[in-house]
Scaffold this motif. Sequence first.
Motif, mmCIF file in Angstrom:
data_model
loop_
_atom_site.group_PDB
_atom_site.id
_atom_site.type_symbol
_atom_site.label_atom_id
_atom_site.label_comp_id
_atom_site.label_asym_id
_atom_site.label_seq_id
_atom_site.Cartn_x
_atom_site.Cartn_y
_atom_site.Cartn_z
ATOM 1 N N LEU A 185 46.196 33.167 26.222
ATOM 2 C CA LEU A 185 47.237 34.102 25.776
ATOM 3 C C LEU A 185 47.188 35.396 26.576
ATOM 4 O O LEU A 185 48.219 35.948 26.954
ATOM 5 N N LEU A 186 45.974 35.870 26.841
ATOM 6 C CA LEU A 186 45.819 37.113 27.602
ATOM 7 C C LEU A 186 46.236 36.901 29.054
ATOM 8 O O LEU A 186 46.883 37.770 29.656
ATOM 9 N N ARG A 187 45.885 35.758 29.617
ATOM 10 C CA ARG A 187 46.248 35.446 31.004
ATOM 11 C C ARG A 187 47.769 35.381 31.162
ATOM 12 O O ARG A 187 48.320 35.837 32.165
ATOM 13 N N GLU A 188 48.452 34.824 30.179
ATOM 14 C CA GLU A 188 49.915 34.701 30.236
ATOM 15 C C GLU A 188 50.609 36.058 30.174
ATOM 16 O O GLU A 188 51.781 36.178 30.520
ATOM 17 N N PHE A 189 49.869 37.086 29.733
ATOM 18 C CA PHE A 189 50.441 38.428 29.624
ATOM 19 C C PHE A 189 50.373 39.180 30.952
ATOM 20 O O PHE A 189 50.881 40.284 31.073
ATOM 21 N N ILE A 190 49.746 38.576 31.958
ATOM 22 C CA ILE A 190 49.609 39.201 33.280
ATOM 23 C C ILE A 190 50.489 38.467 34.274
ATOM 24 O O ILE A 190 50.323 37.268 34.496
ATOM 25 N N SER A 191 51.444 39.180 34.886
ATOM 26 C CA SER A 191 52.372 38.564 35.833
ATOM 27 C C SER A 191 51.854 38.678 37.264
ATOM 28 O O SER A 191 51.018 39.538 37.567
ATOM 29 N N GLU A 192 52.360 37.830 38.134
ATOM 30 C CA GLU A 192 51.955 37.860 39.535
ATOM 31 C C GLU A 192 52.316 39.207 40.158
ATOM 32 O O GLU A 192 53.415 39.719 39.970
ATOM 33 N N GLY A 193 51.380 39.782 40.880
ATOM 34 C CA GLY A 193 51.615 41.073 41.533
ATOM 35 C C GLY A 193 51.307 42.273 40.666
ATOM 36 O O GLY A 193 51.247 43.401 41.152
ATOM 37 N N GLU A 194 51.086 42.055 39.357
ATOM 38 C CA GLU A 194 50.740 43.167 38.472
ATOM 39 C C GLU A 194 49.269 43.549 38.642
ATOM 40 O O GLU A 194 48.432 42.711 38.955
ATOM 41 N N MET A 240 38.042 45.424 42.395
ATOM 42 C CA MET A 240 39.309 44.715 42.266
ATOM 43 C C MET A 240 39.138 43.250 42.649
ATOM 44 O O MET A 240 38.544 42.933 43.672
ATOM 45 N N VAL A 241 39.671 42.355 41.810
ATOM 46 C CA VAL A 241 39.635 40.926 42.110
ATOM 47 C C VAL A 241 41.024 40.337 41.872
ATOM 48 O O VAL A 241 41.827 40.874 41.109
ATOM 49 N N LEU A 242 41.292 39.215 42.525
ATOM 50 C CA LEU A 242 42.602 38.579 42.447
ATOM 51 C C LEU A 242 42.531 37.326 41.576
ATOM 52 O O LEU A 242 41.668 36.474 41.760
ATOM 53 N N MET A 243 43.455 37.228 40.603
ATOM 54 C CA MET A 243 43.568 36.014 39.806
ATOM 55 C C MET A 243 44.401 34.991 40.570
ATOM 56 O O MET A 243 45.344 35.358 41.278
ATOM 57 N N ASN A 244 44.067 33.726 40.424
ATOM 58 C CA ASN A 244 44.853 32.672 41.069
ATOM 59 C C ASN A 244 46.264 32.641 40.514
ATOM 60 O O ASN A 244 46.459 32.535 39.294
ATOM 61 N N SER A 245 47.270 32.747 41.405
ATOM 62 C CA SER A 245 48.686 32.662 41.023
ATOM 63 C C SER A 245 49.061 33.669 39.942
ATOM 64 O O SER A 245 49.897 33.392 39.082
ATOM 65 N N SER A 246 48.424 34.820 39.957
ATOM 66 C CA SER A 246 48.750 35.813 38.937
ATOM 67 C C SER A 246 48.521 37.217 39.470
ATOM 68 O O SER A 246 48.868 37.513 40.612
ATOM 69 N N GLY A 247 47.901 38.084 38.654
ATOM 70 C CA GLY A 247 47.813 39.487 39.017
ATOM 71 C C GLY A 247 46.481 39.910 39.591
ATOM 72 O O GLY A 247 45.620 39.092 39.939
ATOM 73 N N VAL A 248 46.319 41.214 39.694
ATOM 74 C CA VAL A 248 45.118 41.845 40.238
ATOM 75 C C VAL A 248 44.379 42.519 39.083
ATOM 76 O O VAL A 248 44.974 43.238 38.283
ATOM 77 N N LEU A 249 43.075 42.278 38.998
ATOM 78 C CA LEU A 249 42.263 42.843 37.929
ATOM 79 C C LEU A 249 41.275 43.853 38.503
ATOM 80 O O LEU A 249 40.657 43.603 39.542
ATOM 81 N N ILE A 250 41.146 44.997 37.832
ATOM 82 C CA ILE A 250 40.178 46.019 38.252
ATOM 83 C C ILE A 250 39.192 46.245 37.115
ATOM 84 O O ILE A 250 39.568 46.717 36.032
ATOM 85 N N ASP A 251 37.944 45.872 37.345
ATOM 86 C CA ASP A 251 36.882 46.097 36.372
ATOM 87 C C ASP A 251 36.299 47.490 36.608
ATOM 88 O O ASP A 251 36.222 47.953 37.747
ATOM 89 N N THR A 252 35.907 48.155 35.542
ATOM 90 C CA THR A 252 35.330 49.500 35.672
ATOM 91 C C THR A 252 34.008 49.572 34.914
ATOM 92 O O THR A 252 33.810 48.854 33.927
ATOM 93 N N PRO A 253 33.100 50.433 35.358
ATOM 94 C CA PRO A 253 31.836 50.591 34.618
ATOM 95 C C PRO A 253 32.108 51.128 33.217
ATOM 96 O O PRO A 253 33.059 51.877 32.986
ATOM 97 N N GLY A 254 31.261 50.739 32.278
ATOM 98 C CA GLY A 254 31.390 51.278 30.931
ATOM 99 C C GLY A 254 31.114 52.770 30.926
ATOM 100 O O GLY A 254 30.293 53.269 31.696
ATOM 101 N N VAL A 255 31.813 53.500 30.070
ATOM 102 C CA VAL A 255 31.647 54.954 30.022
ATOM 103 C C VAL A 255 31.245 55.390 28.620
ATOM 104 O O VAL A 255 31.726 54.858 27.626
ATOM 105 N N ARG A 256 30.332 56.343 28.557
ATOM 106 C CA ARG A 256 29.963 56.929 27.269
ATOM 107 C C ARG A 256 30.949 58.027 26.890
ATOM 108 O O ARG A 256 31.245 58.257 25.730
#
Length: 351
Positions: A185-194, A240-256
């Motif tokens: 469900l979460l993956r379907e909420f991310i469009s290609e190029g987003e 930044m990492v690329l999902m197959n046939s979908s969008g771009v994901l940016i992970d960030t360090p946890g913050v206090r």
Amino acid sequence: MINLNTYGWNDKLDQLKQMSTFKTLLHGRVAVVHRTCYEVISENGLFQCELTGNMMYGKPDFELPCTGDWVIFQAFDENKGIIVDMLPRERILYRKKSGTVADKQAIASYVDKAFIVQSLDDNFNVRRVERFMVQILEASIQPVLVLNKADLNFDRKKADEAIKHLVRQMPVFFTSIHQPETILLLREFISEGETVVFVGSSGVGKSSLVNALCGKPVLLTSGISLSTGKGRHTSTRREMVLMNSSGVLIDTPGVREFGLAVDSPETLTEMLEISDYVKSCRFKDCEHISEPGCAVLEAVNNGSIEPKVYESYLKLKREAWHFSASEHEKRKREKSFSKLVDEVKKRKGIS
């Protein structure tokens, strides 16, 4: 050859590049920042780039390239380059730099959606959600609340009650890497190029979610700490990492600490679902603290607004006002200093 359209490149960015003095050089997107070294994804592959001296020493820290920025660089050797220009930013997620009054830090740029990840254990904190949401909306980015580790025993009714004042501002997903249907469900909420940035505290499972969305391990993760029973912090950089046939994901360090870098404190009433009451206040300049005829205070007293939400509003408003006032004063000083420098140059005949 890499298709940069999958990383968000479009006609508007191409037009911006054509306006640059360096339009004939390669362009790419910053995937990872290592202090003074930048990993840049281009059509010709991944390049390890550094900044020109003019960029490094001629810009404040928050204007230096961050993850998600589009840059133009001069390539040399096989996979090295020098960044000579940066395209104008859009939809930048900032936070107030720790230990400062009005300095801010750029977390990611060209962001379409921001996933506020909270885990359904002792880490769950709705006040922290509000703080992230305010900053995200300030940047004209769509916030999304991801309540992770839904496989744990938790009180769904209690969780829904805690976030009821936020659901009109953002969609909510309950997820678990052990429940594939929730990841779908979460993956379907991310469009290609987003571009989607993940923000949240340490140990809430951001990196594990990224891996689950990508369908493979692209980021390091850690298990549960035996001493605390909580997830352990893994990410040490914005990546930044690329999902197959979908969008771009940016992970960030946890913050206090996630300090607000908000220029317009007035927008908080709408973000926290208080604006409807504000319209009924007797005075237009009502501060909603002790004024007679304040509809907000009346709503707090009769239970229409939860006291904790109201207290959070006051705290965030004070913080946003302090940053805004400090930033305004800082700009005023910088403007006066620049004017003084120009006058000195004119007296000495310096062009």
